[in-house]
Design a protein around this motif. Structure first.
Motif, PDB file in Angstrom:
ATOM      1  N   SER A   1       6.665  -1.975 -11.892  1.00 20.64           N
ATOM      2  CA  SER A   1       8.037  -2.041 -12.218  1.00 20.64           C
ATOM      3  C   SER A   1       8.599  -0.836 -12.662  1.00 20.64           C
ATOM      4  O   SER A   1       8.613  -0.654 -14.059  1.00 20.64           O
ATOM      5  CB  SER A   1       8.304  -3.199 -13.055  1.00 20.64           C
ATOM      6  OG  SER A   1       7.949  -4.446 -12.432  1.00 20.64           O
ATOM      7  N   PRO A   2       8.645   0.363 -11.927  1.00 23.77           N
ATOM      8  CA  PRO A   2       9.247   1.492 -12.533  1.00 23.77           C
ATOM      9  C   PRO A   2      10.650   1.438 -13.146  1.00 23.77           C
ATOM     10  O   PRO A   2      11.594   0.602 -12.483  1.00 23.77           O
ATOM     11  CB  PRO A   2       9.332   2.528 -11.197  1.00 23.77           C
ATOM     12  CG  PRO A   2       8.594   1.851 -10.183  1.00 23.77           C
ATOM     13  CD  PRO A   2       8.644   0.429 -10.567  1.00 23.77           C
ATOM     14  N   GLU A   3      10.743   2.241 -14.188  1.00 24.03           N
ATOM     15  CA  GLU A   3      12.176   2.140 -14.949  1.00 24.03           C
ATOM     16  C   GLU A   3      12.213   3.379 -15.727  1.00 24.03           C
ATOM     17  O   GLU A   3      11.035   4.111 -15.967  1.00 24.03           O
ATOM     18  CB  GLU A   3      12.187   0.856 -15.904  1.00 24.03           C
ATOM     19  CG  GLU A   3      11.336   0.853 -16.889  1.00 24.03           C
ATOM     20  CD  GLU A   3      11.322  -0.447 -17.563  1.00 24.03           C
ATOM     21  OE1 GLU A   3      10.960  -0.512 -18.971  1.00 24.03           O
ATOM     22  OE2 GLU A   3      11.655  -1.401 -17.054  1.00 24.03           O
ATOM     23  N   PRO A   4      13.354   3.950 -16.033  1.00 24.97           N
ATOM     24  CA  PRO A   4      13.286   5.333 -16.867  1.00 24.97           C
ATOM     25  C   PRO A   4      12.781   5.217 -17.914  1.00 24.97           C
ATOM     26  O   PRO A   4      12.926   4.163 -18.898  1.00 24.97           O
ATOM     27  CB  PRO A   4      15.011   5.536 -16.997  1.00 24.97           C
ATOM     28  CG  PRO A   4      15.525   4.687 -15.845  1.00 24.97           C
ATOM     29  CD  PRO A   4      14.641   3.582 -15.593  1.00 24.97           C
ATOM     30  N   LEU A   5      11.954   6.025 -18.607  1.00 26.75           N
ATOM     31  CA  LEU A   5      10.980   5.947 -19.837  1.00 26.75           C
ATOM     32  C   LEU A   5      11.253   7.412 -20.613  1.00 26.75           C
ATOM     33  O   LEU A   5      10.928   8.387 -19.908  1.00 26.75           O
ATOM     34  CB  LEU A   5       9.711   5.686 -19.652  1.00 26.75           C
ATOM     35  CG  LEU A   5       8.854   5.585 -20.966  1.00 26.75           C
ATOM     36  CD1 LEU A   5       9.302   4.574 -21.582  1.00 26.75           C
ATOM     37  CD2 LEU A   5       7.499   5.631 -20.383  1.00 26.75           C
ATOM     38  N   GLU A   6      11.918   7.378 -21.686  1.00 25.41           N
ATOM     39  CA  GLU A   6      11.995   8.772 -22.392  1.00 25.41           C
ATOM     40  C   GLU A   6      10.493   8.963 -23.005  1.00 25.41           C
ATOM     41  O   GLU A   6      10.013   8.052 -23.636  1.00 25.41           O
ATOM     42  CB  GLU A   6      13.110   8.551 -23.491  1.00 25.41           C
ATOM     43  CG  GLU A   6      14.337   8.568 -23.034  1.00 25.41           C
ATOM     44  CD  GLU A   6      14.796   9.694 -22.436  1.00 25.41           C
ATOM     45  OE1 GLU A   6      14.290  10.934 -22.740  1.00 25.41           O
ATOM     46  OE2 GLU A   6      15.972   9.938 -21.530  1.00 25.41           O
TER      47      GLU A   6
END
Length: 76
Positions: free
Chosen positions: A4-9
């Motif tokens: 489940s790719p999502e934006p990650l800082e």
């Protein structure tokens, strides 16, 4: 396995890893470093849960099996 790719800082992730693992590295007499390349700008698309699990397993094993010196994690 479904990712489940999502934006990650990455800056907060690096801070999280440092806070979690530095005390154990210190206890083992090891230097611990987390290095984030200055060219990383903004979030990356990853499955944050899987990435954390992988990094925690790698770092934990590195600290466990390193007898002297340092453990370093670099994002380049």
């Amino acid at each position: 396995m479904t990712l489940s790719p999502e934006p990650l800082e990455l800056v907060p992730l690096c801070q999280e890893l440092d806070a979690l693992w530095r005390p154990l590295a210190d206890k083992h007499g090891l230097a611990f470093m987390v290095d984030l390349d200055a060219d990383f700008d903004g979030p990356v698309e990853v499955d944050g849960i899987c990435l954390r699990q992988i990094l925690n397993n790698l770092i934990g094993n590195a600290i466990k099996f390193t007898q002297a010196g340092s453990v370093a994690v670099s994002f380049h």
